[in-house]
Design a protein around this motif. Structure first.
Motif, mmCIF file in Angstrom:
data_model
loop_
_atom_site.group_PDB
_atom_site.id
_atom_site.type_symbol
_atom_site.label_atom_id
_atom_site.label_comp_id
_atom_site.label_asym_id
_atom_site.label_seq_id
_atom_site.Cartn_x
_atom_site.Cartn_y
_atom_site.Cartn_z
ATOM 1 N N VAL A 258 2.937 -48.661 2.031
ATOM 2 C CA VAL A 258 1.714 -47.942 1.664
ATOM 3 C C VAL A 258 2.034 -46.721 0.807
ATOM 4 C CG1 VAL A 258 -0.233 -46.600 2.570
ATOM 5 C CG2 VAL A 258 0.423 -48.746 3.663
ATOM 6 N N ASP A 259 3.079 -45.989 1.162
ATOM 7 C CA ASP A 259 3.471 -44.813 0.375
ATOM 8 C C ASP A 259 3.891 -45.216 -1.038
ATOM 9 O OD1 ASP A 259 2.923 -43.162 2.487
ATOM 10 O OD2 ASP A 259 5.012 -42.853 3.068
ATOM 11 N N THR A 262 0.705 -46.147 -2.946
ATOM 12 C CA THR A 262 -0.106 -44.965 -3.230
ATOM 13 C C THR A 262 0.469 -44.159 -4.387
ATOM 14 O OG1 THR A 262 -0.698 -44.833 -0.885
ATOM 15 C CG2 THR A 262 -1.126 -42.892 -2.224
ATOM 16 N N LYS A 299 -4.504 -39.170 9.989
ATOM 17 C CA LYS A 299 -4.247 -39.405 8.569
ATOM 18 C C LYS A 299 -3.836 -40.857 8.319
ATOM 19 C CE LYS A 299 -2.992 -34.659 7.326
ATOM 20 N NZ LYS A 299 -1.904 -33.766 6.817
ATOM 21 N N ASP A 300 -3.006 -41.411 9.222
ATOM 22 C CA ASP A 300 -2.585 -42.796 9.037
ATOM 23 C C ASP A 300 -3.726 -43.771 9.324
ATOM 24 O OD1 ASP A 300 0.073 -42.785 8.040
ATOM 25 O OD2 ASP A 300 0.777 -42.038 9.962
ATOM 26 N N ILE A 302 -6.808 -43.094 8.566
ATOM 27 C CA ILE A 302 -7.589 -43.021 7.323
ATOM 28 C C ILE A 302 -6.934 -43.875 6.252
ATOM 29 C CG2 ILE A 302 -8.300 -41.489 5.451
ATOM 30 C CD1 ILE A 302 -8.653 -39.294 7.601
ATOM 31 N N ARG A 303 -5.599 -43.812 6.172
ATOM 32 C CA ARG A 303 -4.882 -44.667 5.222
ATOM 33 C C ARG A 303 -5.216 -46.132 5.453
ATOM 34 N NH1 ARG A 303 -0.819 -40.630 5.875
ATOM 35 N NH2 ARG A 303 0.041 -39.940 3.874
ATOM 36 N N CYS A 306 -8.864 -47.008 4.408
ATOM 37 C CA CYS A 306 -8.979 -47.045 2.946
ATOM 38 C C CYS A 306 -8.395 -48.333 2.377
ATOM 39 C CB CYS A 306 -8.273 -45.842 2.331
ATOM 40 S SG CYS A 306 -9.128 -44.268 2.554
ATOM 41 N N LEU A 307 -7.222 -48.730 2.860
ATOM 42 C CA LEU A 307 -6.577 -49.933 2.343
ATOM 43 C C LEU A 307 -7.405 -51.171 2.627
ATOM 44 C CD1 LEU A 307 -2.843 -49.244 3.181
ATOM 45 C CD2 LEU A 307 -3.804 -49.579 0.913
ATOM 46 N N PRO A 311 -9.069 -49.714 -1.438
ATOM 47 C CA PRO A 311 -7.682 -49.275 -1.630
ATOM 48 C C PRO A 311 -7.492 -48.122 -2.613
ATOM 49 C CG PRO A 311 -7.787 -51.651 -1.582
ATOM 50 C CD PRO A 311 -9.204 -51.170 -1.605
ATOM 51 N N LEU A 314 -7.621 -44.196 -1.575
ATOM 52 C CA LEU A 314 -6.512 -43.473 -0.961
ATOM 53 C C LEU A 314 -5.812 -42.574 -1.968
ATOM 54 C CD1 LEU A 314 -4.792 -42.910 1.493
ATOM 55 C CD2 LEU A 314 -3.477 -44.977 1.002
ATOM 56 N N SER A 315 -5.464 -43.107 -3.125
ATOM 57 C CA SER A 315 -4.786 -42.294 -4.141
ATOM 58 C C SER A 315 -5.712 -41.217 -4.681
ATOM 59 C CB SER A 315 -4.285 -43.180 -5.285
ATOM 60 O OG SER A 315 -5.347 -43.904 -5.874
#
Length: 331
Positions: A258-259, A262, A299-300, A302-303, A306-307, A311, A314-315
């Motif tokens: 994911v990182d 992003t 936060k994770d 939320i990640r 979003c995905l 998607p 998130l960015s």
């Protein structure tokens, strides 16, 4: 605190001349005086080496070693080879520390008779507020592993302290074929071998988020492919007979993908690396439920949402955060 124990501070250096003086000055101004600062210049092409040598002429505690460029892991391993301290800590040369950095981590590790001490509190461009009240406790090996694999503590080696005797006994060193996530692997091996990990929250380390050349701000495909490889390599030091640890590792693999996805989007590189985009996005969607199953951070979660739903949001949220805090990055 009694300064009787020598502490080795290891700093791998590569082309950070814009930040290195602030970092060195923060180390010179530490309240704890019995330390050696080991700077490993990993073939810098800027003026880092000369800057460091000027500091070394004025302070005998500063030791500078130059080597051909071999990557961050080989630089840290050379630092460990040169270290003479009873305790080891790491600092990234584009960051800086507060004057009680060593005092705090050393008190944690000694008072609690632990092999490793960790401060979860971090100062950065988004949050400069001090921790109002500290909370100190100890983790078992399993607890520490699950915590770091689910990103409830920073995965890097800075903001931590290690007994040198413990590292040598278990032959814990950095994998030299890993240059993105090398600290994560190092910590997983440490926590796997440790009996006790001391945890606190006092903020003594400033992590810079506006270095344009950092691996976490500038997208390089080889680094993110290596980061995914690094998480896979991590399995060598984990006991997958324990389902909790296996699931926590799966989360770490999810979060790494994911990182990577992003940062790819933040830096507008989606069209340059369509295969990486598709692979990481698919992985992120497929295993997003791990953020909820393992009770991870808000936060994770939320990640993950979003995905699953939108998607690209998130960015956009992360870009908005940079703008809100005035963090300028040239992608």
């Amino acid at each position: 605190m009694n300064d009787s124990d020598l502490v080795s501070i290891i700093l791998p250096v590569y082309n950070v001349q814009s930040y290195i003086e602030e970092c060195v000055n923060s180390i010179i101004n530490l309240k704890y005086k019995n330390f050696e600062a080991i700077f490993i210049d990993d073939g810098s092409t800027d003026n880092c080496y000369n800057i460091l040598m000027n500091f070394a002429k004025k302070d005998k505690r500063i030791k500078v070693f130059h080597k051909n460029n071999g990557g961050v892991s080989s630089a840290k391993n050379l630092g460990l080879e040169k270290a003479k301290g009873k305790y080891i800590t790491f600092v990234d040369p584009d960051d800086y520390v507060t004057s009680d950095y060593i005092d705090y981590l050393l008190d944690l590790i000694k008072t609690n008779k632990a092999e490793v001490s960790v401060s979860k509190g971090i100062l950065d461009n988004y949050n400069m507020k001090p921790e109002l009240q500290d909370n100190i406790f100890c983790y078992s090996s399993k607890e520490a592993l699950i915590d770091i694999l689910t990103y409830k503590m920073n995965v890097a080696v800075w903001n931590k302290m290690y007994k040198k005797e413990f590292l040598d006994k278990h032959k814990i060193r950095f994998y030299e074929d890993v240059f993105m996530g090398e600290g994560f692997n190092f910590n997983v091996k440490c926590f796997s071998c440790a009996n006790k990990v001391a945890i606190g929250f006092h903020k003594t380390y400033f992590y810079r988020r506006d270095n344009n050349n950092s691996a976490t701000t500038k997208f390089k495909i080889e680094k993110w492919e290596n980061a995914i490889y690094a998480v896979d390599k991590m399995k060598e030091n984990l006991d997958f007979k324990d389902i909790d640890i296996e699931n926590a590792w799966k989360f770490a693999r999810w979060r790494t993908n994911v990182d990577g996805y992003t940062l790819l989007c933040i830096t507008n590189n989606q069209n340059n690396y369509p295969e990486f985009k598709a692979k990481t996005l698919d992985f992120g969607k497929k295993y997003a439920d791990l953020a909820f199953r393992l009770n991870c951070s808000k936060k994770d979660k939320i990640r993950a949402i979003c995905l699953k739903i939108f998607p690209s949001l998130l960015s956009k949220l992360l870009i908005l955060r940079r703008k809100f805090y005035g963090v300028s990055i040239k992608n």
